[in-house]
Design a protein around this motif. Sequence first.
Motif, short mmCIF file in Angstrom:
data_model
loop_
_atom_site.label_atom_id
_atom_site.label_comp_id
_atom_site.label_asym_id
_atom_site.label_seq_id
_atom_site.Cartn_x
_atom_site.Cartn_y
_atom_site.Cartn_z
N LYS A 1 4.89 -61.50 -17.07
CA LYS A 1 5.91 -60.93 -17.96
C LYS A 1 6.24 -59.48 -17.64
O LYS A 1 7.24 -58.95 -18.11
CB LYS A 1 5.40 -61.01 -19.41
N ALA A 2 5.42 -58.83 -16.84
CA ALA A 2 5.55 -57.39 -16.62
C ALA A 2 6.84 -57.05 -15.87
O ALA A 2 7.26 -57.77 -14.96
CB ALA A 2 4.34 -56.88 -15.84
N THR A 3 7.45 -55.94 -16.29
CA THR A 3 8.63 -55.43 -15.58
C THR A 3 8.24 -54.46 -14.48
O THR A 3 9.03 -54.19 -13.57
CB THR A 3 9.58 -54.75 -16.57
N SER A 4 7.02 -53.91 -14.55
CA SER A 4 6.51 -53.05 -13.48
C SER A 4 4.99 -53.05 -13.52
O SER A 4 4.39 -53.19 -14.59
CB SER A 4 7.03 -51.60 -13.64
N VAL A 5 4.37 -52.93 -12.33
CA VAL A 5 2.91 -52.90 -12.20
C VAL A 5 2.53 -51.76 -11.26
O VAL A 5 3.10 -51.63 -10.18
CB VAL A 5 2.37 -54.24 -11.65
N ARG A 6 1.56 -50.93 -11.69
CA ARG A 6 1.12 -49.80 -10.86
C ARG A 6 -0.39 -49.79 -10.80
O ARG A 6 -1.06 -49.88 -11.83
CB ARG A 6 1.63 -48.48 -11.46
#
Length: 325
Positions: free
Chosen positions: A270-275
Amino acid sequence: MAIVKAERLMNLALCLLGTRRPLSKRELRDSIEAYVEAFGPGNGPSGSDDSFNRMFERDKDDLRELGLVIETVESLEGEVGYMARRDSNRLPPITLDAEEAAALGLAAKVWQQARLASAASGALQKLRAAGLPEDVDPYGSHGALEPRIPVHEAAFEPLMLACRDRRPVVFDYRKATAAHPEQRHVEPWALECWRGHWYLAGWDRDRGAERVFRLSRITGKVRSRGGRYTAPVPDVVTVRETVAGWAGEIADRSARIRLRSDAGYPLRAKATSVRELGDGWDELEIPYGHGLDAWLVEFGPDVVVLEPAELRADVVDRLRAVAKG
């Protein structure tokens, strides 16, 4: 006993379908052998009238439940009669193509775990009788598909019937953030299955607002209450949007969380960004809607909410409620 009742219902249905004018209770009592054997003729002892009336009303309700349209007609003299017109109880010609028949077959298979299974199978048989081509197999076109909607909650069936009959209900409900259940008075609208869980959308009389209840949090029995609804029932689309919104499907903002590198794959989807943060942790930005706090709690110590502050507080409250048991 079941055979006797089935025969009695069949004879009553044939009488109601075969008459050209409304028949009174007395006439039906004299025409059906099972009634005469049990209670005597209509001009018999008056003490049997109450017992006959109760049986007749039950039989009439059973026939209506089976789909027979029974009309109640009052004559000029004030006598009440009953009949079932053939044109009201005849299905029009059914024309379904292979895709439509397959959709009906799949819908029937969905309910195999609920009491609706027999009703769904019966509906397919009625469609066969009404003209569904014999060479069309409702199950065969997409036999590789095996849809399932699990129904494990005891509250499902009484709530389904209450939604259908528009009957208010009362049940004990335990919120995720509460240690003990509270009694709720609800006017049920519709049931929806979302992410493997069943939800009830309806009007909460105590709070004077629409609410959604997860069936797995209903404790004890669902009890029906008399009286009419006090709030208007929205259309189906609105109800589904309400369920989706309260269950967390509709997101109007974002949240930042820390997640262990080897955990929470549904959250990552579901994530829109991962860091990557290092030390076995990642930072994710995910859509934030109603119900996200309940979902995050399921991942336990693998998730830490960074922002917004209200989401972090909701998750902490839920964890504390779980710790209290």
